[in-house]
Design a protein around this motif. Sequence first.
Motif, PDB file in Angstrom:
ATOM      1  N   PHE A  78      72.688  26.368  24.983  1.00  0.00           N
ATOM      2  CA  PHE A  78      72.871  27.349  26.042  1.00  0.00           C
ATOM      3  C   PHE A  78      73.765  28.472  25.535  1.00  0.00           C
ATOM      4  O   PHE A  78      74.889  28.239  25.092  1.00  0.00           O
ATOM      5  CB  PHE A  78      73.510  26.698  27.273  1.00  0.00           C
ATOM      6  N   ILE A  79      73.265  29.687  25.564  1.00  0.00           N
ATOM      7  CA  ILE A  79      74.020  30.871  25.138  1.00  0.00           C
ATOM      8  C   ILE A  79      74.119  31.817  26.334  1.00  0.00           C
ATOM      9  O   ILE A  79      73.098  32.245  26.877  1.00  0.00           O
ATOM     10  CB  ILE A  79      73.325  31.602  23.967  1.00  0.00           C
ATOM     11  N   GLU A  80      75.344  32.148  26.734  1.00  0.00           N
ATOM     12  CA  GLU A  80      75.532  33.056  27.860  1.00  0.00           C
ATOM     13  C   GLU A  80      74.943  34.423  27.553  1.00  0.00           C
ATOM     14  O   GLU A  80      74.843  34.841  26.398  1.00  0.00           O
ATOM     15  CB  GLU A  80      77.027  33.215  28.179  1.00  0.00           C
ATOM     16  N   LEU A  81      74.539  35.140  28.596  1.00  0.00           N
ATOM     17  CA  LEU A  81      73.927  36.453  28.409  1.00  0.00           C
ATOM     18  C   LEU A  81      74.868  37.408  27.676  1.00  0.00           C
ATOM     19  O   LEU A  81      74.439  38.158  26.795  1.00  0.00           O
ATOM     20  CB  LEU A  81      73.522  37.042  29.769  1.00  0.00           C
ATOM     21  N   ARG A  82      76.141  37.387  28.048  1.00  0.00           N
ATOM     22  CA  ARG A  82      77.087  38.290  27.386  1.00  0.00           C
ATOM     23  C   ARG A  82      77.207  37.962  25.904  1.00  0.00           C
ATOM     24  O   ARG A  82      77.307  38.859  25.073  1.00  0.00           O
ATOM     25  CB  ARG A  82      78.465  38.203  28.056  1.00  0.00           C
ATOM     26  N   ARG A  83      77.177  36.674  25.588  1.00  0.00           N
ATOM     27  CA  ARG A  83      77.253  36.255  24.192  1.00  0.00           C
ATOM     28  C   ARG A  83      76.045  36.740  23.407  1.00  0.00           C
ATOM     29  O   ARG A  83      76.167  37.143  22.248  1.00  0.00           O
ATOM     30  CB  ARG A  83      77.362  34.726  24.137  1.00  0.00           C
ATOM     31  N   ARG A  84      74.878  36.743  24.027  1.00  0.00           N
ATOM     32  CA  ARG A  84      73.673  37.228  23.353  1.00  0.00           C
ATOM     33  C   ARG A  84      73.813  38.710  22.985  1.00  0.00           C
ATOM     34  O   ARG A  84      73.490  39.128  21.877  1.00  0.00           O
ATOM     35  CB  ARG A  84      72.442  37.022  24.246  1.00  0.00           C
ATOM     36  N   SER A  85      74.314  39.489  23.944  1.00  0.00           N
ATOM     37  CA  SER A  85      74.538  40.915  23.679  1.00  0.00           C
ATOM     38  C   SER A  85      75.602  41.113  22.610  1.00  0.00           C
ATOM     39  O   SER A  85      75.477  41.993  21.754  1.00  0.00           O
ATOM     40  CB  SER A  85      74.944  41.630  24.967  1.00  0.00           C
ATOM     41  N   ASP A  86      76.651  40.297  22.657  1.00  0.00           N
ATOM     42  CA  ASP A  86      77.716  40.398  21.659  1.00  0.00           C
ATOM     43  C   ASP A  86      77.177  40.109  20.254  1.00  0.00           C
ATOM     44  O   ASP A  86      77.537  40.793  19.291  1.00  0.00           O
ATOM     45  CB  ASP A  86      78.843  39.407  21.981  1.00  0.00           C
ATOM     46  N   ILE A  87      76.339  39.085  20.139  1.00  0.00           N
ATOM     47  CA  ILE A  87      75.742  38.752  18.837  1.00  0.00           C
ATOM     48  C   ILE A  87      74.932  39.934  18.326  1.00  0.00           C
ATOM     49  O   ILE A  87      75.028  40.313  17.152  1.00  0.00           O
ATOM     50  CB  ILE A  87      74.849  37.494  18.959  1.00  0.00           C
ATOM     51  N   ALA A  88      74.144  40.524  19.205  1.00  0.00           N
ATOM     52  CA  ALA A  88      73.300  41.661  18.817  1.00  0.00           C
ATOM     53  C   ALA A  88      74.134  42.851  18.365  1.00  0.00           C
ATOM     54  O   ALA A  88      73.885  43.448  17.316  1.00  0.00           O
ATOM     55  CB  ALA A  88      72.401  42.058  19.986  1.00  0.00           C
TER      56      ALA A  88
END
Length: 272
Positions: free
Chosen positions: A94-104
């Motif tokens: 499970f990856i939080e939405l904010r974390r996904r944007s941060d990774i990008a």
Amino acid sequence: MNKKYFGPVFTVGILCFYMLLCSFTPAADTLKSSGFKLKKIIIDAGHGGKDAGAKGLSSLEKNVALAIARKLQAAIQAQIPDVATVMTRSDDTFIELRRRSDIANKSQGNLFISIHCNSSAEGTAYRARKQSGVMLLVYGLKRAGEQLEAMRENASILIEQDQQKYEALDATDPANAIILDAFTKKYRKQSIHFGEFLNQEFTETDGRPSIGVREQSLYVLANSAMPAVLIETGFINNPEEETYLNSEEGQQQIVQSIIRAIMAYRAALTIQ
């Protein structure tokens, strides 16, 4: 002022103003010189872990999305080896939405591709004329301010990829505001452009039905400081499409449609 000094001073002032104008790079030129080269693609497999996503008769969206995302990464590495890839998740996590944007954003990607499956209110029962097809989503104008903020937090997107330090841009600086606004509009335009390439490949090459390119206020798209498209690969609650989405042939077909769209998009960038 003494009149005998007015002429020379005025001339020097005009000369300085002219030099300042010559040194100023308009927003469009800044975009061009900064480059929109496709060097790194962020692949986002939707959902994961405790977030299963949509459900079919026998499968979950999170698993289909991850399988397609993995195949897409492998295909890019094999067919477009000069383009790097970053996965927001590579397993059932499970990856939080904010974390996904941060990774990008921290990976300094040039294109964000989020893989999902759609679902309708019809349920999973077999019935005639059930909803089917792909849909391509770009962030809506209502969330444009969020992308602007994401870009402001990552000043390094405005320069070459070798800078590692992230510094917040001064939002009160008019020059920064102009540049960021230009990038926001450019990213939105490029998102729609890539979405149209995808739609063309899915419909004209694969013969799949499509709902088309649509706006939607999605956090993960709005907060990714780069062109971004979310691909609804099909309706998992439609038994026929569920079988297709879970099949090796179906997943490979979806991946190759994305690959062709990436190639067409990159070719279009080089001639702008």
